[in-house]
Design an enzyme around this catalytic site. Structure first.
Site, PDB file in Angstrom:
ATOM      1  N   THR A  24     -10.924  -4.179  -2.776  1.00 55.57           N
ATOM      2  CA  THR A  24     -11.645  -4.479  -1.634  1.00 55.57           C
ATOM      3  C   THR A  24     -12.545  -3.177  -1.308  1.00 55.57           C
ATOM      4  O   THR A  24     -12.107  -2.191  -1.597  1.00 55.57           O
ATOM      5  CB  THR A  24     -10.602  -4.442  -0.462  1.00 55.57           C
TER       6      THR A  24
ATOM      7  N   HIS B 183      -2.133   0.286   9.218  1.00 53.67           N
ATOM      8  CA  HIS B 183      -3.131  -0.080   8.444  1.00 53.67           C
ATOM      9  C   HIS B 183      -2.275  -0.984   7.056  1.00 53.67           C
ATOM     10  O   HIS B 183      -1.986  -0.073   6.130  1.00 53.67           O
ATOM     11  CB  HIS B 183      -4.164   0.397   7.958  1.00 53.67           C
TER      12      HIS B 183
ATOM     13  N   ASN C  54      -5.712   5.241   0.785  1.00 52.69           N
ATOM     14  CA  ASN C  54      -4.434   4.579   1.299  1.00 52.69           C
ATOM     15  C   ASN C  54      -3.173   5.230   0.614  1.00 52.69           C
ATOM     16  O   ASN C  54      -3.263   6.017  -0.399  1.00 52.69           O
ATOM     17  CB  ASN C  54      -4.284   3.054   0.877  1.00 52.69           C
TER      18      ASN C  54
ATOM     19  N   ARG D  81       0.785  -1.158   0.096  1.00 56.04           N
ATOM     20  CA  ARG D  81       0.042  -0.056   0.163  1.00 56.04           C
ATOM     21  C   ARG D  81       0.912   1.271   0.045  1.00 56.04           C
ATOM     22  O   ARG D  81       0.401   2.428  -0.433  1.00 56.04           O
ATOM     23  CB  ARG D  81      -0.761  -0.045   1.157  1.00 56.04           C
TER      24      ARG D  81
ATOM     25  N   ARG E  57     -11.425  -8.393  10.706  1.00 54.20           N
ATOM     26  CA  ARG E  57     -10.715  -9.645  10.386  1.00 54.20           C
ATOM     27  C   ARG E  57     -10.220 -10.579  11.191  1.00 54.20           C
ATOM     28  O   ARG E  57     -10.414 -11.833  11.161  1.00 54.20           O
ATOM     29  CB  ARG E  57     -10.038  -9.278   9.204  1.00 54.20           C
TER      30      ARG E  57
END
Length: 318
Positions: free
Chosen positions: A233, A179, A124, A92, A155
């Site tokens: 996503t 993240h 991101n 990312r 998750r």
């Protein structure tokens, strides 16, 4: 005079459109404005949403496309603007150079009209974007934060619930740090129904021993399973962002892991990472620098180093 709750969504790509759908499903705001550099996309998403309302429980919700001037009376802004990670990309942080510019342009526009709205960052690399936005535009501390490890935590809970054959909402525990690839499970925070981690095998059905290293790896890499399978996503992160927005709009004082610039917690400065935080009407009302084990502190430092490397490479910090 009564003022209905107003949500603004900036960026109506895969993630922003999913945020819009879930915001409507959550019955979260009476008014939702869609803002995108492509005005036709914003118009189309708003119009599509309007056509769904007669079948919903909130047919009176006002949904429309608009410009940044609509932010002047917004209560919450969710920002999902900028290019996202693509299939085959596994870092990312590689997005940073482009999206730092995007975020500076967006915050320049946002702050022309408001610094009062709670601003929730999705774009991101999340922690880099959050640091830039929170430190360069004089936004009140706590009113601008990133979704952080909210998605990783969802998750994490899902994986633990599967292992112990239990409802995921009954799992307590956090993923913390970045993240992204250096997110880590804070095992010292884990429990189910008041039962601590060390006793879970005694009380809950399970097959085999819980492999903590495998769980940590799965939490991070499951994002790429989704990405490589469908190309993007959006569902999980949209749910996480709307959960945070709801905590603000309903003044819940919910405890959720979000990203903000550190101010000396654990000796860290010049970086944004996720810690459990109390989320209410003012945004992050209190950060919780919980007691971490030595191993967890080392992993937090690793996350900090990872994010700082990108901030330095882009001239954001010295």
């Amino acid at each position: 005079m009564f003022k209905p709750n107003k949500l603004a969504i900036i960026g109506l790509g895969h993630v922003g459109s999913a945020v819009l759908a879930r915001a409507l499903a959550f019955e979260m705001a009476a008014e939702i404005v869609c803002i995108d550099e492509n005005e036709k996309v914003a118009h189309g998403e708003a119009l599509d949403a309007i056509h769904s309302l007669p079948c919903s429980y909130t047919p009176s919700t006002r949904v429309y496309a608009g410009g940044f001037e609509e932010l002047k009376d917004a209560d919450v802004i969710i920002c999902a603007a900028g290019p996202s990670i693509m299939p085959g990309q596994y870092e990312r942080l590689a997005l940073a150079k482009n999206n730092i510019g995007v975020m500076r342009r967006i915050l320049g526009e946002v702050t022309r009209y408001t610094r009062d709205a709670v601003f929730i960052m999705i774009t991101n690399p999340l922690d880099v974007m959050t640091y830039v936005a929170a430190t360069e535009f004089d936004y009140p501390r706590g009113r601008l934060f990133g979704t952080g490890t909210t998605l990783e935590t969802l998750r994490f809970k899902s994986i633990l619930a599967r292992h112990y054959h239990i409802d995921a909402s009954d799992v307590q525990g956090y993923m913390l740090g970045e993240h992204g690839n250096s997110a880590f499970p804070a095992w010292s925070t884990v429990g189910i129904g008041g039962i601590p981690l060390r006793d879970l095998d005694e009380f809950f059905d399970h097959e085999g021993t819980l492999d903590r290293a495998a769980v940590a790896k799965e939490v991070v890499h499951t994002a790429y399973d989704v990405l490589d399978s469908k190309g993007w996503t959006n569902t999980g992160i949209a749910m996480g962002a709307c959960r945070l927005a709801r905590a603000v709009l309903f003044n819940e004082h919910a405890v959720l892991p979000v990203s903000m610039p550190f101010d000396g917690e654990y000796g860290l400065h010049d970086v944004s990472l996720s810690l459990p935080s109390i989320i209410g009407a003012k945004g992050v009302e209190k950060r919780l620098p919980i007691h971490l084990t030595d191993d967890e502190l080392a992993l937090l430092q690793k996350s900090a180093d990872s994010v700082k490397e990108v901030l330095r490479a882009n001239g954001v910090i010295a």
